[in-house]
Structures are given as structure tokens and as C-alpha cells.
Design a protein around this motif. Structure first.
Motif, PDB file in Angstrom:
ATOM      1  N   UNK A  26       0.820  -1.215   0.000  1.00  0.00           N
ATOM      2  CA  UNK A  26       0.000   0.000   0.000  1.00  0.00           C
ATOM      3  C   UNK A  26       0.855   1.266   0.000  1.00  0.00           C
ATOM      4  N   UNK A  27       2.135   1.124   0.331  1.00  0.00           N
ATOM      5  CA  UNK A  27       3.029   2.273   0.433  1.00  0.00           C
ATOM      6  C   UNK A  27       4.087   2.306  -0.675  1.00  0.00           C
ATOM      7  N   UNK A  28       3.990   1.403  -1.634  1.00  0.00           N
ATOM      8  CA  UNK A  28       4.974   1.339  -2.719  1.00  0.00           C
ATOM      9  C   UNK A  28       4.541   2.206  -3.900  1.00  0.00           C
ATOM     10  N   UNK A  29       5.513   2.829  -4.536  1.00  0.00           N
ATOM     11  CA  UNK A  29       5.311   3.668  -5.726  1.00  0.00           C
ATOM     12  C   UNK A  29       4.362   4.839  -5.474  1.00  0.00           C
ATOM     13  N   UNK A 117      -6.495  -4.512 -16.186  1.00  0.00           N
ATOM     14  CA  UNK A 117      -5.907  -3.429 -15.383  1.00  0.00           C
ATOM     15  C   UNK A 117      -5.116  -2.474 -16.275  1.00  0.00           C
ATOM     16  N   UNK A 118      -4.408  -3.015 -17.249  1.00  0.00           N
ATOM     17  CA  UNK A 118      -3.658  -2.165 -18.179  1.00  0.00           C
ATOM     18  C   UNK A 118      -4.611  -1.194 -18.891  1.00  0.00           C
ATOM     19  N   UNK A 149       1.712   0.214 -13.732  1.00  0.00           N
ATOM     20  CA  UNK A 149       1.279   0.433 -15.108  1.00  0.00           C
ATOM     21  C   UNK A 149       1.229   1.922 -15.440  1.00  0.00           C
ATOM     22  N   UNK A 150       0.774   2.750 -14.507  1.00  0.00           N
ATOM     23  CA  UNK A 150       0.750   4.193 -14.755  1.00  0.00           C
ATOM     24  C   UNK A 150       2.171   4.720 -14.891  1.00  0.00           C
ATOM     25  N   UNK A 189       4.127 -11.866 -12.128  1.00  0.00           N
ATOM     26  CA  UNK A 189       3.786 -11.710 -13.539  1.00  0.00           C
ATOM     27  C   UNK A 189       4.143 -10.332 -14.053  1.00  0.00           C
ATOM     28  N   UNK A 190       3.980  -9.315 -13.199  1.00  0.00           N
ATOM     29  CA  UNK A 190       4.325  -7.943 -13.579  1.00  0.00           C
ATOM     30  C   UNK A 190       5.825  -7.814 -13.823  1.00  0.00           C
TER      31      UNK A 190
END
Length: 199
Positions: A26-29, A117-118, A149-150, A189-190
Motif C-alpha cells: 500500500x506504500x509502494x510507488x 488493469x492495463x 502500469x501508470x 507476472x508484472x
């Protein structure tokens, strides 16, 4: 007795591990971008029934409380998700739930063409161009995937990402280990996708 104690310790460890991973994701990127305008993007989930399912209802709650946690003026709620098997779109089902059940009367925008999602991220980019702060509300691993993805599609907009209120200690606690396992599989997978892109 020892077996019961061992199982209890393993259970507590699994719960703690699930909490920790979801907290971390929840705190990444995300950063601490400022500004006067914000958007909260709520990502849809497969919804075969005629009303919002449990997961989509929870995501709507997380989106609305993400607005409540924000002091930005004019925050809008964006629901993103395409057609379901019953003909309605995930975005519309979530918006209906927000309005009719939760009595949300703020600004809502709908993106109703996405199937992945993409595509969620691709299709909402025009709705994010003019806001200073962007929050993505979903289960923590899924929201992290969307933020990645963003970052890949529009690094300039990714700089405006801030935390959504989609993680709370103890919420979904019993299933958080399962969500953590699913998240690890999804994020693996990402990373595989990222390796292919870099080749």
C-alpha cells in the motif's frame, strides 16, 4: 498440545505476514505530491451479477474513505471497469452502489470500456491529466500493479501518485494471507512483463 501450539504459532505468523505484505504494497510507488485537486481511481473487479459484488463494494468504500482522508478541494471519484456478463458495466455498478447505498453525492466520473488493469490505466489517463494528486483504490497488490502500469505508461502522471486509504490494520485480516499469496503471483507476472519490455 505441542501440535496445537505449533498450529497456533503458524496461524499467527501467517496473519502477521499477510498484514505486513499488504501494508508494504500500500506504500509502494507513492509519493507526497501536493496541490489543490485530486482524483481517486477505483478499479473494478469481475461482476457477473446485477449489483456490485462484495469486492467491488469494498473497493467503493475504500475509494470514498480515500476522499475523506484527503484535504484537497474538488476531489473526484473515478470508477473504471467495462461490461459484465449481465450487460451493465463494473463502473456503473460501483457508481450505483456509491450513490444509492452509500449516499455519495460528490463528483463521479465513469470509464466503462476497460477489460484489464492495463486498459483501466490507459483509458483513465485523460481523466487524470489535470489533477495534482492521484490515488488508486483496490486491494493493495492490485493497486500497486495499477500504479506500476501508470508509471510505465505515463511517468509524469505517476509522480503525482499518493496513498489511498485501501489498507487498514486488521481489515480482511483472515484472508490477507491468501491476498498476499495472490499478490505475490500477480506481481511476479508484472516483473516478468517488465523483463520482456526491457529486452
Amino acid at each position: 498440545m505441542r501440535r496445537r501450539t505449533g498450529l497456533a504459532i503458524a496461524g499467527v505468523a501467517a496473519l502477521a505476514w499477510g498484514e505486513w505484505l499488504n501494508w508494504r504494497w500500500s506504500r509502494a510507488l507513492v509519493g507526497s505530491s501536493g496541490g489543490t485537486s485530486a482524483a481517486v481511481l477505483v478499479l473494478g473487479y469481475r461482476n457477473p451479477q446485477a449489483t456490485a459484488n462484495l469486492i467491488n463494494r469494498w473497493r467503493v468504500h475504500a475509494g470514498i474513505r480515500s476522499i475523506a482522508a484527503d484535504d484537497a478541494h474538488g476531489t473526484c471519484l473515478i470508477f473504471s471497469g467495462g461490461a459484465t456478463s449481465n450487460g451493465a458495466t463494473e463502473a456503473q455498478l460501483m457508481a450505483d452502489y456509491a450513490k444509492s447505498v452509500l449516499e455519495f453525492d460528490g463528483t463521479m466520473l465513469l470509464e466503462d470500456q476497460s477489460a484489464t488493469t492495463w486498459e483501466n490505466i490507459t483509458n483513465v489517463i485523460p481523466l487524470l491529466e489535470d489533477v495534482d494528486r492521484i490515488k488508486i483504490a483496490s486491494q493493495p497488490a492490485h493497486a500497486l500493479k495499477a500504479r506500476a502500469y501508470l508509471q510505465r505508461q505515463r511517468p509524469d502522471l505517476a509522480e503525482r501518485l499518493v496513498r489511498a486509504d485501501d489498507y487498514r490494520p486488521g481489515e480482511w485480516m483472515v484472508v490477507k494471507p491468501l491476498l498476499a499469496l495472490y499478490g505475490l503471483w500477480t506481481l511476479r507476472g508484472l516483473k516478468a512483463e517488465e523483463r520482456k519490455v526491457s529486452l
